[in-house]
Design a protein around this motif. Structure first.
Motif, short mmCIF file in Angstrom:
data_model
loop_
_atom_site.label_atom_id
_atom_site.label_comp_id
_atom_site.label_asym_id
_atom_site.label_seq_id
_atom_site.Cartn_x
_atom_site.Cartn_y
_atom_site.Cartn_z
N ALA A 29 30.63 3.66 50.78
CA ALA A 29 30.75 4.03 49.37
C ALA A 29 32.18 3.86 48.89
O ALA A 29 33.14 4.11 49.62
CB ALA A 29 30.32 5.48 49.18
N LEU A 30 32.33 3.43 47.64
CA LEU A 30 33.65 3.31 47.02
C LEU A 30 33.98 4.64 46.34
O LEU A 30 33.27 5.08 45.44
CB LEU A 30 33.67 2.20 45.97
CG LEU A 30 33.93 0.78 46.47
CD1 LEU A 30 32.86 0.32 47.45
CD2 LEU A 30 34.03 -0.20 45.30
N LEU A 49 27.37 7.45 56.65
CA LEU A 49 28.11 7.22 55.41
C LEU A 49 29.59 7.13 55.73
O LEU A 49 30.14 7.98 56.43
CB LEU A 49 27.86 8.36 54.42
CG LEU A 49 28.67 8.32 53.11
CD1 LEU A 49 28.21 7.13 52.25
CD2 LEU A 49 28.51 9.63 52.34
N ASP A 50 30.23 6.10 55.22
CA ASP A 50 31.68 5.96 55.36
C ASP A 50 32.23 5.49 54.02
O ASP A 50 31.47 5.21 53.08
CB ASP A 50 32.02 4.97 56.48
CG ASP A 50 33.42 5.17 57.04
OD1 ASP A 50 34.16 6.03 56.52
OD2 ASP A 50 33.79 4.46 58.00
N LEU A 51 33.54 5.40 53.93
CA LEU A 51 34.20 4.97 52.70
C LEU A 51 34.74 3.56 52.82
O LEU A 51 35.14 3.12 53.89
CB LEU A 51 35.36 5.91 52.37
CG LEU A 51 35.04 7.39 52.20
CD1 LEU A 51 36.31 8.13 51.80
CD2 LEU A 51 33.94 7.61 51.18
N MET A 52 34.75 2.85 51.68
CA MET A 52 35.47 1.59 51.56
C MET A 52 36.52 1.82 50.50
O MET A 52 36.22 1.87 49.30
CB MET A 52 34.52 0.47 51.14
CG MET A 52 35.17 -0.91 51.03
SD MET A 52 35.74 -1.51 52.61
CE MET A 52 37.51 -1.48 52.39
N LEU A 53 37.77 2.02 50.93
CA LEU A 53 38.84 2.35 50.00
C LEU A 53 39.31 1.10 49.29
O LEU A 53 39.68 0.10 49.92
CB LEU A 53 40.00 3.02 50.74
CG LEU A 53 39.66 4.38 51.36
CD1 LEU A 53 40.85 4.90 52.16
CD2 LEU A 53 39.26 5.38 50.30
N ILE A 126 23.77 -3.99 59.29
CA ILE A 126 23.62 -4.26 57.86
C ILE A 126 24.53 -3.29 57.12
O ILE A 126 24.37 -2.07 57.22
CB ILE A 126 22.16 -4.10 57.42
CG1 ILE A 126 21.27 -5.13 58.11
CG2 ILE A 126 22.05 -4.22 55.89
CD1 ILE A 126 19.80 -4.97 57.82
N ALA A 127 25.51 -3.82 56.40
CA ALA A 127 26.45 -3.00 55.63
C ALA A 127 26.01 -2.98 54.17
O ALA A 127 25.86 -4.04 53.55
CB ALA A 127 27.86 -3.56 55.75
N ILE A 128 25.78 -1.78 53.65
CA ILE A 128 25.40 -1.61 52.24
C ILE A 128 26.57 -0.98 51.51
O ILE A 128 26.92 0.17 51.76
CB ILE A 128 24.14 -0.74 52.10
CG1 ILE A 128 22.97 -1.36 52.87
CG2 ILE A 128 23.77 -0.58 50.62
CD1 ILE A 128 21.67 -0.56 52.79
N VAL A 129 27.18 -1.74 50.62
CA VAL A 129 28.32 -1.28 49.83
C VAL A 129 27.79 -0.69 48.54
O VAL A 129 27.03 -1.35 47.80
CB VAL A 129 29.30 -2.44 49.54
CG1 VAL A 129 30.42 -1.99 48.61
CG2 VAL A 129 29.87 -2.99 50.85
#
Length: 224
Positions: A29-30, A49-53, A126-129
């Motif tokens: 998640a952004l 769940l992780d972050l994409m900074l 599979i990465a879901i942004v």
């Protein structure tokens, strides 16, 4: 307005992503606005769940106008909007000054949100942004390129709302785009929501706490 709030958007987005429930998925998640959306998606898919900074690089004296974006990575991924840079006559030193400011803010956010928490494994999955919407696409493009560098099996962009032409441009970055609404209201993401209040740092950390990092695989006992 299309959505009551970000949680409502996330639940509706999760239904559109139901086919991934049986897959090995990680949701990125952004922050901050994408986190409530991503939390609903991750919960529905049973995924970490992780972050994409990522940060917009705003033009000097025109902070809302993106002359680029930067996403964390090694090295950081920088996307430049050359048309905006040329239109405003931005020199390289000015661009770099704003870039350094945004890199510092990303470092602050990583410390505030993650405080030593290990990043989720992306390679081979599979990465879901996920974000709460896409306007110009600059920050989204930077995020997708940064995630692609982590070698996912498949890269999916999932957002509640984005203009059709922006989606078309982003198809060069993602393997698949899932979007519920293909136009913005009055040219912005906020008017697409009844409740689009700012998400606090505390809310981000509380959402992440619901999804502890995956434990490493247990070691296989040695045969005797």
């Amino acid at each position: 307005m299309f959505f009551r709030d970000r949680s409502d958007a996330g639940r509706r987005l999760a239904k559109a992503l139901a086919q991934f429930k049986v897959e090995d998925v990680v949701v990125l998640a952004l922050p901050r606005g994408g986190v409530p959306v991503g939390a609903e998606v991750a919960e529905a898919l049973g995924a970490p769940l992780d972050l994409m900074l990522v940060r917009k690089i705003g033009a000097p004296f025109h902070q809302e106008l993106a002359m680029g974006a930067v996403a964390e990575g090694d090295p950081p991924v920088v996307v430049r909007n050359e048309d905006v840079i040329a239109m405003l006559g931005i020199d390289e030193a000015s661009f770099q000054r704003v870039l350094e400011t945004e890199l510092a803010e990303m470092a602050r956010r990583r410390a505030a949100y993650l405080s030593g928490r290990a990043s989720a494994e992306v390679a081979g999955r599979i990465a879901i942004v996920v974000d709460d919407g896409v306007a110009t696409g600059a920050t989204t493009r930077a995020a997708l390129r940064a995630v692609r560098a982590r070698r996912p099996k498949r890269l999916v962009l999932a957002v509640p709302v984005a203009e059709a032409e922006v989606q078309s441009a982003l198809r060069r970055e993602a393997d698949e785009i899932i979007c519920l609404e293909d136009h913005l209201v009055w040219g912005g993401i906020g008017p697409c929501y009844d409740d689009f209040r700012q998400i606090s740092d505390a809310e981000v950390t509380e959402a992440l706490a619901r999804f502890p990092p995956s434990a490493p695989p247990a070691a296989t006992p040695l045969s005797r």
